[in-house]
Design a protein around this motif. Structure first.
Motif, mmCIF file in Angstrom:
data_model
loop_
_atom_site.group_PDB
_atom_site.id
_atom_site.type_symbol
_atom_site.label_atom_id
_atom_site.label_comp_id
_atom_site.label_asym_id
_atom_site.label_seq_id
_atom_site.Cartn_x
_atom_site.Cartn_y
_atom_site.Cartn_z
ATOM 1 N N GLN A 184 0.821 -1.212 0.000
ATOM 2 C CA GLN A 184 0.000 0.000 0.000
ATOM 3 C C GLN A 184 0.853 1.260 0.000
ATOM 4 O OE1 GLN A 184 -2.467 -0.684 3.432
ATOM 5 N NE2 GLN A 184 -3.934 -1.940 2.292
ATOM 6 N N GLN A 185 2.045 1.185 0.585
ATOM 7 C CA GLN A 185 2.935 2.347 0.635
ATOM 8 C C GLN A 185 3.662 2.577 -0.680
ATOM 9 O OE1 GLN A 185 5.884 2.095 3.730
ATOM 10 N NE2 GLN A 185 6.927 3.983 3.115
ATOM 11 N N HIS A 186 4.149 1.496 -1.303
ATOM 12 C CA HIS A 186 5.028 1.638 -2.472
ATOM 13 C C HIS A 186 4.355 1.310 -3.807
ATOM 14 C CE1 HIS A 186 8.652 2.286 -0.034
ATOM 15 N NE2 HIS A 186 8.189 1.346 0.792
ATOM 16 N N ARG A 187 3.274 0.559 -3.792
ATOM 17 C CA ARG A 187 2.598 0.149 -5.024
ATOM 18 C C ARG A 187 3.571 -0.417 -6.057
ATOM 19 N NH1 ARG A 187 -2.877 -0.431 -4.246
ATOM 20 N NH2 ARG A 187 -3.457 1.032 -2.624
ATOM 21 N N PRO A 188 4.218 -1.546 -5.773
ATOM 22 C CA PRO A 188 5.194 -2.120 -6.709
ATOM 23 C C PRO A 188 4.515 -2.605 -7.989
ATOM 24 C CG PRO A 188 4.698 -3.673 -4.948
ATOM 25 C CD PRO A 188 4.026 -2.386 -4.572
ATOM 26 N N ASP A 189 5.332 -2.819 -9.030
ATOM 27 C CA ASP A 189 4.818 -3.271 -10.324
ATOM 28 C C ASP A 189 4.581 -4.776 -10.368
ATOM 29 O OD1 ASP A 189 4.874 -0.706 -11.488
ATOM 30 O OD2 ASP A 189 7.031 -0.895 -11.822
ATOM 31 N N LEU A 190 5.204 -5.526 -9.445
ATOM 32 C CA LEU A 190 5.081 -6.987 -9.443
ATOM 33 C C LEU A 190 5.282 -7.488 -8.021
ATOM 34 C CD1 LEU A 190 5.058 -9.787 -11.020
ATOM 35 C CD2 LEU A 190 7.545 -9.588 -11.042
ATOM 36 N N VAL A 191 4.547 -8.555 -7.665
ATOM 37 C CA VAL A 191 4.701 -9.169 -6.341
ATOM 38 C C VAL A 191 5.045 -10.641 -6.510
ATOM 39 C CG1 VAL A 191 3.582 -9.725 -4.150
ATOM 40 C CG2 VAL A 191 3.066 -7.551 -5.294
ATOM 41 N N LEU A 192 6.184 -11.059 -5.926
ATOM 42 C CA LEU A 192 6.537 -12.473 -5.801
ATOM 43 C C LEU A 192 6.182 -12.868 -4.375
ATOM 44 C CD1 LEU A 192 10.022 -12.537 -7.591
ATOM 45 C CD2 LEU A 192 7.824 -13.262 -8.512
ATOM 46 N N LEU A 193 5.247 -13.791 -4.211
ATOM 47 C CA LEU A 193 4.606 -14.014 -2.920
ATOM 48 C C LEU A 193 4.651 -15.487 -2.511
ATOM 49 C CD1 LEU A 193 2.814 -12.990 -0.579
ATOM 50 C CD2 LEU A 193 0.847 -13.155 -2.121
ATOM 51 N N ASP A 194 5.334 -15.745 -1.395
ATOM 52 C CA ASP A 194 5.375 -17.102 -0.855
ATOM 53 C C ASP A 194 4.016 -17.454 -0.257
ATOM 54 O OD1 ASP A 194 6.323 -19.538 -0.092
ATOM 55 O OD2 ASP A 194 7.336 -18.799 1.718
ATOM 56 N N ILE A 195 3.606 -18.698 -0.450
ATOM 57 C CA ILE A 195 2.327 -19.135 0.105
ATOM 58 C C ILE A 195 2.427 -19.336 1.613
ATOM 59 C CG2 ILE A 195 0.671 -21.044 0.172
ATOM 60 C CD1 ILE A 195 1.154 -21.439 -2.824
ATOM 61 N N ARG A 196 3.499 -20.005 2.055
ATOM 62 C CA ARG A 196 3.649 -20.324 3.473
ATOM 63 C C ARG A 196 4.392 -19.204 4.176
ATOM 64 N NH1 ARG A 196 -0.136 -23.772 2.464
ATOM 65 N NH2 ARG A 196 0.500 -25.508 1.141
ATOM 66 N N LEU A 197 3.664 -18.450 4.982
ATOM 67 C CA LEU A 197 4.242 -17.349 5.749
ATOM 68 C C LEU A 197 3.877 -17.532 7.214
ATOM 69 C CD1 LEU A 197 3.293 -14.352 3.407
ATOM 70 C CD2 LEU A 197 5.592 -15.306 3.710
ATOM 71 N N PRO A 198 4.665 -16.986 8.126
ATOM 72 C CA PRO A 198 4.287 -17.058 9.540
ATOM 73 C C PRO A 198 3.023 -16.238 9.800
ATOM 74 C CG PRO A 198 6.186 -15.619 9.225
ATOM 75 C CD PRO A 198 5.949 -16.304 7.915
ATOM 76 N N GLY A 199 2.084 -16.806 10.530
ATOM 77 C CA GLY A 199 0.812 -16.125 10.764
ATOM 78 C C GLY A 199 -0.103 -16.316 9.579
ATOM 79 N N LYS A 200 -0.523 -15.229 8.979
ATOM 80 C CA LYS A 200 -1.433 -15.287 7.836
ATOM 81 C C LYS A 200 -0.684 -15.739 6.588
ATOM 82 C CE LYS A 200 -4.655 -11.818 9.597
ATOM 83 N NZ LYS A 200 -4.028 -11.636 10.921
ATOM 84 N N SER A 201 -1.417 -16.392 5.673
ATOM 85 C CA SER A 201 -0.789 -16.989 4.490
ATOM 86 C C SER A 201 -0.641 -15.991 3.352
ATOM 87 C CB SER A 201 -1.642 -18.168 4.005
ATOM 88 O OG SER A 201 -2.860 -17.679 3.449
ATOM 89 N N GLY A 202 0.062 -16.446 2.309
ATOM 90 C CA GLY A 202 0.175 -15.642 1.093
ATOM 91 C C GLY A 202 -1.159 -15.433 0.414
ATOM 92 N N TYR A 203 -2.082 -16.406 0.559
ATOM 93 C CA TYR A 203 -3.414 -16.221 -0.004
ATOM 94 C C TYR A 203 -4.098 -15.006 0.622
ATOM 95 C CZ TYR A 203 -2.618 -21.145 -1.236
ATOM 96 O OH TYR A 203 -2.089 -22.324 -1.700
ATOM 97 N N TRP A 204 -3.960 -14.855 1.912
ATOM 98 C CA TRP A 204 -4.533 -13.691 2.622
ATOM 99 C C TRP A 204 -3.931 -12.396 2.097
ATOM 100 C CZ3 TRP A 204 -2.448 -9.799 5.666
ATOM 101 C CH2 TRP A 204 -3.353 -9.050 6.409
ATOM 102 N N VAL A 205 -2.617 -12.400 1.888
ATOM 103 C CA VAL A 205 -1.943 -11.215 1.353
ATOM 104 C C VAL A 205 -2.505 -10.860 -0.020
ATOM 105 C CG1 VAL A 205 0.259 -10.242 0.575
ATOM 106 C CG2 VAL A 205 0.179 -11.653 2.640
ATOM 107 N N ALA A 206 -2.663 -11.857 -0.882
ATOM 108 C CA ALA A 206 -3.168 -11.606 -2.237
ATOM 109 C C ALA A 206 -4.564 -10.991 -2.203
ATOM 110 C CB ALA A 206 -3.181 -12.913 -3.034
ATOM 111 N N ARG A 207 -5.413 -11.526 -1.328
ATOM 112 C CA ARG A 207 -6.773 -10.968 -1.231
ATOM 113 C C ARG A 207 -6.746 -9.519 -0.757
ATOM 114 N NH1 ARG A 207 -8.041 -16.439 0.244
ATOM 115 N NH2 ARG A 207 -7.577 -16.025 2.439
#
Length: 321
Positions: A39-62
């Motif tokens: 939200q701060q930087h608005r990057p052009d592309l996101v490489l996102l791991d599925i398994r993260l501590p706490g909430k998952s990468g799916y949560w991040v994508a949503r």
């Protein structure tokens, strides 16, 4: 932006991205910081791991998709397992592609180029859509302008009147509509010719435009020698005052009309209707009431405005002053 809880993976991916020409790589190790950095930087592309501590990468994508407001950022999921369910969940949550760790540099570069092409295409489509919307706005504006007088035409009047009826109903404010005719205009054309008649119409149009001084007041050409004025937030008494001032300004212009039975100069007859619209009020009913009032003004001798709501015309008002 690279999101992975393993520092070594983030550094390796950042290195490969910079080798490919990426100027800035943002890194995040958990879901919450990933969303905040996006939200701060608005990057052009996101490489996102599925398994993260706490909430998952799916949560991040949503969360990313919810915060984009119509924009689109490519999201490529990363996982140590080549699992069909992981792929399906990734696409469902807002992802665009999938890479299995460890990521091969040549595969990463291929994915980057593919996503860049998609992003470029999206931006071109957005640009074309914006240009098309602007062209449509210009076309609609041209379609709603009367070529002779430059005023809004009848089509534009109906659209504007529809909008102002809804606004007046919502705000519970009075709305006034005036229909006015140039008196004995056929005689003007027959005596002075159609070129002079056209100039007369343009002169009256300029006058009507000049007296509409408030931002939402609008003068329109209803057809032939007939004009309409839409006056939002104008009560009955204010409408009659406006009409009286309009007649005075037209009289001072002193546009000669040698064949008029009402005056040596060009005059107007007008019908006024004013109301606070309810659910039964529409453009047709307002125009009909104004037209009936116009007919009454002509029956009373022309060179005047008449309002059924006040049962009074401008000549009577002048006598009362």
């Amino acid at each position: 932006m690279v999101v992975d809880d393993q520092n070594s993976v983030r550094l390796a991916l950042a290195y490969e991205l910079q080798r490919s020409g990426v100027t800035e790589v943002i890194q995040a190790a958990d879901a919450e910081s990933a969303v905040a950095l996006f939200q701060q930087h608005r990057p052009d592309l996101v490489l996102l791991d599925i398994r993260l501590p706490g909430k998952s990468g799916y949560w991040v994508a949503r969360r990313i998709r919810e915060s984009e407001n119509g924009d689109w950022t490519p999201i490529i999921f990363l996982s140590g397992l080549d699992n069909d369910l992981d792929v399906w969940q990734g696409i469902e949550s807002g992802g665009d592609d999938y890479l299995v760790k460890p990521v091969k540099p040549i595969v990463l570069m291929a994915k980057l180029r593919a996503m860049q092409r998609l992003l470029d295409m999206r931006r071109r489509l957005d640009s074309m859509s914006a240009e098309l919307r602007l062209a449509n706005q210009r076309l609609n504006h041209m379609v709603e302008i009367d070529a002779l007088t430059g005023l809004t035409n009848r089509r534009g009047l109906e659209r504007l009147l529809h909008s102002e009826i809804h606004a007046a109903r919502r705000e519970q404010q009075p709305l006034t509509l005036m229909l006015c005719d140039i008196d004995f205009f056929k005689s003007y054309n027959d005596n002075l010719g159609h070129l002079a008649g056209d100039e007369c119409l343009r002169e009256v149009a300029r006058l009507l435009r000049d007296v509409c001084v408030r931002p939402r007041d609008i003068a329109t050409r209803y057809g032939g020698e007939e004009f309409a004025l839409v006056l939002p937030n104008t009560p009955r008494s204010g409408a009659m005052t406006f009409a009286r001032a309009l007649c005075s300004v037209l009289h001072k212009r002193a546009i000669a009309h040698p064949q008029s039975a009402a005056s040596p100069f060009v005059t107007l007859s007008g019908g006024i209707t004013t109301c606070i619209p309810d659910e039964n009020t529409d453009e047709e009913s307002l125009i009909m009431r104004a037209d009936h009032a116009l007919y009454a003004a002509k029956a009373e001798g022309r060179n005047r405005f008449f309002s059924f709501e006040m049962q009074m015309d401008t000549i009577e008002q002048l006598r009362m002053r």
